[in-house]
Design a protein around this motif. Sequence first.
Motif, PDB file in Angstrom:
ATOM      1  N   ARG A  33      56.489 -88.119  33.822  1.00 11.77           N
ATOM      2  CA  ARG A  33      55.978 -88.799  34.242  1.00 11.77           C
ATOM      3  C   ARG A  33      57.302 -89.356  35.640  1.00 11.77           C
ATOM      4  NH1 ARG A  33      51.254 -89.328  33.511  1.00 11.77           N
ATOM      5  NH2 ARG A  33      50.834 -91.524  34.542  1.00 11.77           N
ATOM      6  N   LEU A  55      45.160 -89.692  44.348  1.00 13.93           N
ATOM      7  CA  LEU A  55      45.110 -88.594  44.673  1.00 13.93           C
ATOM      8  C   LEU A  55      44.512 -88.108  43.275  1.00 13.93           C
ATOM      9  CD1 LEU A  55      47.774 -88.617  46.788  1.00 13.93           C
ATOM     10  CD2 LEU A  55      45.455 -88.791  47.932  1.00 13.93           C
ATOM     11  N   VAL A  77      52.816 -99.792  38.376  1.00 14.21           N
ATOM     12  CA  VAL A  77      51.362-100.066  38.783  1.00 14.21           C
ATOM     13  C   VAL A  77      51.207-101.404  39.131  1.00 14.21           C
ATOM     14  CG1 VAL A  77      49.583-100.212  37.296  1.00 14.21           C
ATOM     15  CG2 VAL A  77      51.000 -97.660  37.311  1.00 14.21           C
ATOM     16  N   LEU A  83      51.836-100.071  43.084  1.00 13.60           N
ATOM     17  CA  LEU A  83      52.662 -98.790  43.993  1.00 13.60           C
ATOM     18  C   LEU A  83      52.291 -97.445  43.763  1.00 13.60           C
ATOM     19  CD1 LEU A  83      56.377-100.930  44.109  1.00 13.60           C
ATOM     20  CD2 LEU A  83      54.608-100.209  45.985  1.00 13.60           C
ATOM     21  N   VAL A  84      51.550 -97.463  42.614  1.00 13.83           N
ATOM     22  CA  VAL A  84      51.609 -96.270  42.467  1.00 13.83           C
ATOM     23  C   VAL A  84      50.149 -95.934  41.320  1.00 13.83           C
ATOM     24  CG1 VAL A  84      53.645 -95.143  41.928  1.00 13.83           C
ATOM     25  CG2 VAL A  84      52.612 -95.733  39.856  1.00 13.83           C
ATOM     26  N   ALA A  85      49.263 -94.658  41.266  1.00 10.16           N
ATOM     27  CA  ALA A  85      47.959 -95.280  40.253  1.00 10.16           C
ATOM     28  C   ALA A  85      48.825 -93.839  39.391  1.00 10.16           C
ATOM     29  CB  ALA A  85      46.645 -94.555  41.018  1.00 10.16           C
ATOM     30  N   THR A  86      48.173 -94.842  37.898  1.00 17.97           N
ATOM     31  CA  THR A  86      48.848 -93.823  36.759  1.00 17.97           C
ATOM     32  C   THR A  86      47.976 -92.532  36.783  1.00 17.97           C
ATOM     33  OG1 THR A  86      46.376 -94.091  35.547  1.00 17.97           O
ATOM     34  CG2 THR A  86      49.083 -95.820  35.518  1.00 17.97           C
ATOM     35  N   GLU A  87      46.772 -92.268  37.670  1.00 22.43           N
ATOM     36  CA  GLU A  87      45.777 -91.266  37.842  1.00 22.43           C
ATOM     37  C   GLU A  87      46.194 -89.990  39.071  1.00 22.43           C
ATOM     38  OE1 GLU A  87      45.157 -93.786  38.378  1.00 22.43           O
ATOM     39  OE2 GLU A  87      42.401 -94.573  37.878  1.00 22.43           O
ATOM     40  N   THR A  88      47.240 -90.495  39.903  1.00 25.83           N
ATOM     41  CA  THR A  88      48.711 -90.210  40.341  1.00 25.83           C
ATOM     42  C   THR A  88      49.259 -89.088  40.478  1.00 25.83           C
ATOM     43  OG1 THR A  88      47.688 -91.132  42.299  1.00 25.83           O
ATOM     44  CG2 THR A  88      49.410 -90.357  43.241  1.00 25.83           C
ATOM     45  N   LEU A  89      50.567 -89.969  39.353  1.00 28.18           N
ATOM     46  CA  LEU A  89      50.704 -89.702  38.852  1.00 28.18           C
ATOM     47  C   LEU A  89      50.544 -88.444  37.736  1.00 28.18           C
ATOM     48  CD1 LEU A  89      53.464 -93.134  37.699  1.00 28.18           C
ATOM     49  CD2 LEU A  89      53.735 -91.338  39.674  1.00 28.18           C
ATOM     50  N   ASP A  90      49.521 -88.024  37.094  1.00 32.76           N
ATOM     51  CA  ASP A  90      49.373 -87.116  36.605  1.00 32.76           C
ATOM     52  C   ASP A  90      48.591 -86.001  37.254  1.00 32.76           C
ATOM     53  OD1 ASP A  90      48.551 -89.273  34.039  1.00 32.76           O
ATOM     54  OD2 ASP A  90      46.660 -89.465  34.306  1.00 32.76           O
ATOM     55  N   ALA A  91      48.647 -86.635  38.244  1.00 35.31           N
ATOM     56  CA  ALA A  91      48.275 -85.075  39.527  1.00 35.31           C
ATOM     57  C   ALA A  91      49.184 -84.640  39.548  1.00 35.31           C
ATOM     58  CB  ALA A  91      47.603 -85.662  39.905  1.00 35.31           C
ATOM     59  N   TRP A  92      50.228 -85.251  40.091  1.00 30.42           N
ATOM     60  CA  TRP A  92      51.686 -84.586  40.682  1.00 30.42           C
ATOM     61  C   TRP A  92      52.239 -83.783  39.049  1.00 30.42           C
ATOM     62  CZ3 TRP A  92      54.312 -83.997  44.216  1.00 30.42           C
ATOM     63  CH2 TRP A  92      53.828 -84.652  45.501  1.00 30.42           C
ATOM     64  N   VAL A  93      52.270 -84.487  37.729  1.00 27.25           N
ATOM     65  CA  VAL A  93      52.590 -83.405  36.707  1.00 27.25           C
ATOM     66  C   VAL A  93      51.315 -81.685  36.553  1.00 27.25           C
ATOM     67  CG1 VAL A  93      51.871 -83.900  34.288  1.00 27.25           C
ATOM     68  CG2 VAL A  93      53.442 -85.924  35.731  1.00 27.25           C
ATOM     69  N   GLU A  94      50.598 -82.682  36.823  1.00 24.82           N
ATOM     70  CA  GLU A  94      49.708 -80.925  36.782  1.00 24.82           C
ATOM     71  C   GLU A  94      49.747 -80.756  37.599  1.00 24.82           C
ATOM     72  OE1 GLU A  94      45.412 -82.115  37.762  1.00 24.82           O
ATOM     73  OE2 GLU A  94      45.793 -83.897  35.742  1.00 24.82           O
ATOM     74  N   ALA A  95      50.255 -80.773  38.507  1.00 24.88           N
ATOM     75  CA  ALA A  95      50.249 -79.827  39.938  1.00 24.88           C
ATOM     76  C   ALA A  95      52.153 -79.029  39.958  1.00 24.88           C
ATOM     77  CB  ALA A  95      50.551 -80.546  41.166  1.00 24.88           C
TER      78      ALA A  95
END
Lengths: 222, 214
Positions: free
Chosen positions: A32, A110, B39, B43-55
């Motif tokens: 996170r 995204l 949040v 400034l961030v969306a939790t879904e976008t944070l999930d996507a960084w972790v996945e990538a």
Amino acid sequence: MDTIHDLGGKQGFGPVDVNEPEAPWHYDWEGRMWAMAQSSRNTSVTIDWWRHVVEQLPPHAYMTIPYFEKWCMTDLALGVDCGTFTMEDALNIVGKNALRAEGASRPEVLNKEQILEKNRTSVKTFEEEVDFAPAFAVGDPVKTLSHSVPTHTRLPAYARGRSGKILAQRGAHPLPDKSAQGQEVPEHLYTVVFTAQELWGKDADPRDTVTLDLWESYLEQL
Amino acid sequence: MTSGTSFDRDKLAKIHDHLHSHLPPEPALRVKALESLLVERGLVATETLDAWVEAYSEDIGPKRGAQVVARAWLDADFKARLMEDAAQAITEFGFEGKATGDLKAVENTDDQHNVVVCTLCSCYPFSLLGLSPAWYKASAYRARVVREPRKVLEEFGVSLGDDVAVRVWDSTAELRYLVVPQRPAGTEGWSQEQLAALVTRNSMIGTDRDLEVK
């Protein structure tokens, strides 16, 4: 500045823990934190100022808290500094799941494919075009500055006042000492090679060398 | 109201001290507090944070670096491009991104072994090698590998012949280093995929040397 982060050559540490699993993160909170660092920083914060703020952690905390917690504490501290939230907000929100506040802007959502593209296009070189020539050429003998400076710097203590040789010219890059104060001042950068014996004394292995990437103002002609 | 940063070191040291003394000591709670604040402020969306972790869990990791090394072993022209300008060469794979804009490749030879560190923080070519191992960020590695590289390498199980010199690359600027390990004997005729499977993450940092032919 001689802060605690400057660890090169410090003695007293035990063996390196070489048997860790290959996963990118060992705890969910680390992932996170990584993700937040990629997406939310105040644009006025330069990489060198951000590093310098990490270095301002209380020394006992720097040495004991986990790596990504240092990132977290630094982004919390900079959030307070920039007025993104207050100290009270930061302390009061602990344990709560926040929802987007009314009136707050709607952040970009995204998916993974978009993140992969964003990651790819985020690439940037720090090298800058300048109209002044480098003072040193490959092969030149040089000596590093002997004393600490009162600002952030990228000349580690273990390589101060040492003689080395220019291994490569790397073009001009922003001087971290200035960038950590919000000023962009490009200066020629070099990879400088030092013998292990020059750094650590006669007991060091005569075959070994250490290279550092050093800015021109860290060096004097030998 | 959000503004720019103050660039005031003493102010930040005080804020750090206050936060560190008053927040609960658990890192997970501290990180969650930061996420909740970001949040809430939009400034961030939790879904976008999930996507960084996945990538960075699924797609971006040391397998990328291994492909680059295997290609360099097979293709002399690519290897020349990699040694000349690694930042440019990895764009042929689309592997460029975070912390690879000033990438340099350094090559192990029969008589030189290379190992990379960042003694001042933990600089690492993320988009090519993924997240750095915990030991790379640990105080023991940062402090010791510049001073006693042979001892540290021994702890990693690396044995060096008498004629091998060790060069430690301390990443003190924005240059990031990729060690190109030596191609193991007995792999003649192997494909890029087969060769890439032999390249370990540690060999691209320099804490592994003789790759094992499986």
